[in-house]
Design an enzyme around this catalytic site. Structure first.
Site, mmCIF file in Angstrom:
data_model
loop_
_atom_site.group_PDB
_atom_site.id
_atom_site.type_symbol
_atom_site.label_atom_id
_atom_site.label_comp_id
_atom_site.label_asym_id
_atom_site.label_seq_id
_atom_site.Cartn_x
_atom_site.Cartn_y
_atom_site.Cartn_z
ATOM 1 C CB VAL A 226 -6.413 -5.898 1.891
ATOM 2 C CG1 VAL A 226 -5.037 -6.411 1.493
ATOM 3 C CG2 VAL A 226 -6.700 -4.610 1.139
ATOM 4 C CD GLU B 130 -3.667 -6.207 -3.262
ATOM 5 O OE1 GLU B 130 -2.895 -7.123 -2.975
ATOM 6 O OE2 GLU B 130 -4.138 -6.056 -4.407
ATOM 7 C CG PHE B 131 -1.555 -1.252 -6.418
ATOM 8 C CD1 PHE B 131 -1.453 0.107 -6.154
ATOM 9 C CD2 PHE B 131 -0.421 -2.037 -6.336
ATOM 10 C CE1 PHE B 131 -0.227 0.674 -5.834
ATOM 11 C CE2 PHE B 131 0.811 -1.480 -6.011
ATOM 12 C CZ PHE B 131 0.910 -0.107 -5.756
ATOM 13 C CE LYS C 124 -10.158 -1.206 -10.428
ATOM 14 N NZ LYS C 124 -9.011 -2.019 -10.807
ATOM 15 C CE1 TYR D 82 -17.886 9.239 -16.321
ATOM 16 C CE2 TYR D 82 -15.627 8.457 -16.067
ATOM 17 C CZ TYR D 82 -16.817 8.471 -16.767
ATOM 18 O OH TYR D 82 -16.947 7.713 -17.894
ATOM 19 N N GLY E 299 -18.046 14.712 -9.451
ATOM 20 C CA GLY E 299 -19.059 14.048 -8.628
ATOM 21 C C GLY E 299 -19.085 14.621 -7.231
ATOM 22 N N GLY F 2 -14.753 8.876 -1.458
ATOM 23 C CA GLY F 2 -14.764 8.392 -0.071
ATOM 24 C C GLY F 2 -13.991 7.097 -0.017
ATOM 25 C CB CYS G 61 -7.871 3.584 -0.015
ATOM 26 S SG CYS G 61 -7.782 1.860 0.489
ATOM 27 C CE LYS H 120 -6.319 3.424 5.164
ATOM 28 N NZ LYS H 120 -4.949 3.290 4.684
#
Ligand SMILES: NC(=O)c1ccc[n+]([C@@H]2O[C@H](COP(=O)([O-])OP(=O)(O)OC[C@H]3O[C@@H](n4cnc5c(N)ncnc54)[C@H](O)[C@@H]3O)[C@@H](O)[C@H]2O)c1
Length: 440
Positions: A11, A154-155, A157, A257, A259, A263, A266, A269
């Protein structure tokens, strides 16, 4: 503007670099000297598309400065972004020690009025605590500088962090006064020039908004994985169901989706932290607890299918793995499903051969010499008894199935991301296992 970003990880490095790209003067500070020395030489130790070029060009034009010297950075700037890690404690709560250490240092060093902006994902009330720590340090020094507290979650990816940061969907700002909202508006104006997508709120709401976003996305995934369990036993194909519901505009296609589990640094936790926040405030979090446990089960979906097919004793069997990172386009393996899957196969005596386009270095640190590392996707297949797809990198999307069949000992694919066409694979003579689809 003159900015210090504290914490130069996924980040901090990305946001600091993007602020510099817009002409701000940015100090990126970290406590790891080796990381900072590498960055000074334009060596970026994480994989993130476009990042290395931007680090290089912004250092060259002098807008981006990497340093371990927090004091000088603070003295020379006015906006301090806290972007250090907030990992999970063993009990699931959020570990705030890095954030509070930074707050103490800021309190020790500030020498003028400033803005203190929390970018790290933190539990509700943390910014207020940060303020108290800073004030205590100022009191010790008999200083009366004014500092404004801001929450600016913060968004971005991982995998598209730079483009997300340069073109954000929205900027969430939690603050206590007009001055703080104004400064954030000025800072982000070049990033959302066309849309004016600010969402202004109070600080506690902004802190909660980040958890709410991640928890909602994790919930969508676990919801589909729960349905996948039913589909598996009822002759239903979860892929068809996904197409059937995704077209409903109220639902949409993202994050539905099925699957082998989510993991990353983010979702796991943050879901756990929100459960802990609920406990602290005596407010039940039944959905989130289910989201968590469904995800644990999803990570075991592929190993369980393998045990069903090959039995519990996997000695003398070799499994080829495609993809190790927690998702494509990143080398991040924090909480990756590959770790659970590989460890549970190793426990049963299996041999593992693995390849990932970017995460091999990190994988070596995790699995040491317990698995074989391959240089490319084809080497993985040689002498393997089955192929397991864990991360849907583009290079695995449309492979040469004839070649896979020739190279594998048996034509068997366990697909943790439902990437392939079962009819095509059956025609070619594969035994093809997916998530939430009748085995064929
Ligand atoms: N990674 C993501 O995709 C993502 C997205 C949105 C929000 N977040 C949140 O942002 C925060 C940072 O995440 P990350 O993935 O960048 O973490 P990270 O582990 O990649 O980076 C954190 C950095 O902070 C540094 N650091 C620790 N203590 C320090 C100190 N006292 N001074 C200076 N540097 C220090 C560490 O050395 C490390 O380089 C977390 O709260 C996370 O939840 C992460």
């Amino acid at each position: 503007m003159k900015i210090t970003v504290i914490g130069t990880g996924y980040v901090g490095l990305v946001t600091g670099t993007c602020f510099a790209e817009m002409g701000n003067q940015v100090y990126c500070v970290d406590i790891i000297e080796e990381k900072i020395n590498n960055l000074k030489n334009n060596i970026v130790d994480i994989y993130e598309p476009q990042l290395e070029e931007l680090v290089k060009s912004n250092q060259k034009k002098g807008d981006l400065i990497f340093t371990t010297d927090l004091k000088t950075s603070i003295e020379n700037s006015d906006l301090y972004f806290i972007a250090v890690g907030t990992p999970m404690n063993e009990d699931g709560s959020c570990n705030l020690e890095y954030v509070f250490n930074v707050a103490k240092s800021i309190g020790e060093y500030i020498n003028h009025n400033c803005y203190i902006i929390t970018k790290s994902t933190v539990p509700i009330g943390t910014s207020v605590e940060i303020g108290k720590i800073i004030q205590k340090e100022l009191d010790k020094r008999n200083e009366t500088f004014k500092f404004n507290l801001i929450s600016n979650p913060e968004f971005l990816k991982e995998g598209s962090a730079v483009s997300d940061c340069l073109r954000p969907d929205r900027i969430v700002v939690g603050a206590e006064n007009e001055e703080s909202f104004k400064i954030m508006e000025q800072l982000y104006e070049p990033f959302i020039r066309n849309s004016y997508n600010y969402v202004f709120m109070n600080i506690n709401s902004a802190e909660m908004t980040k958890y709410a976003a991640n928890a909602m996305l994790a919930t969508k995934i676990s919801f589909m994985n729960e349905l996948a369990g039913i589909c598996d036993k009822t002759g239903v194909d979860i892929n068809e169901v996904r197409r059937g519901i995704g077209t409903d505009q109220r639902i949409g296609f993202s994050f539905i989706y099925a699957g082998c589990g989510y993991g990353g640094s983010c979702f796991p936790k943050d879901v756990n932290a929100l459960i802990d926040i609920g406990k602290t405030h005596n407010s039940p979090t039944e959905i989130l607890e289910a989201v968590n446990s469904i995800n644990d089960k999803a990570k075991m979906y592929i190993p369980n299918k393998i045990f069903e097919h090959f039995g519990q004793d996997l000695t003398n069997l070799t499994f080829g793995i495609w993809g190790l990172s927690f998702k494509p386009d990143t080398d991040d393996m924090r909480e990756a499903s590959s770790i659970t899957i590989i460890n549970s196969l190793l426990e049963k005596g299996a041999k593992i051969k693995a390849y990932d386009p970017k995460a091999m270095k990190i994988a070596r640190n995790i699995f040491k010499d317990s698995i074989d590392y391959c240089d490319n996707r084809i080497d993985v297949l040689k002498n393997s008894d089955a192929l397991i797809l864990i991360t849907e990198w583009k290079e695995f999307r449309n492979p040469n199935f004839e070649l896979i069949k020739n190279e594998l000992n048996n034509p068997i694919i366990f697909d943790g991301r439902n990437q392939y066409d079962k009819i095509q694979l059956n025609k070619l003579g594969f035994k093809y296992y997916q998530i939430g689809v009748d085995d064929c």
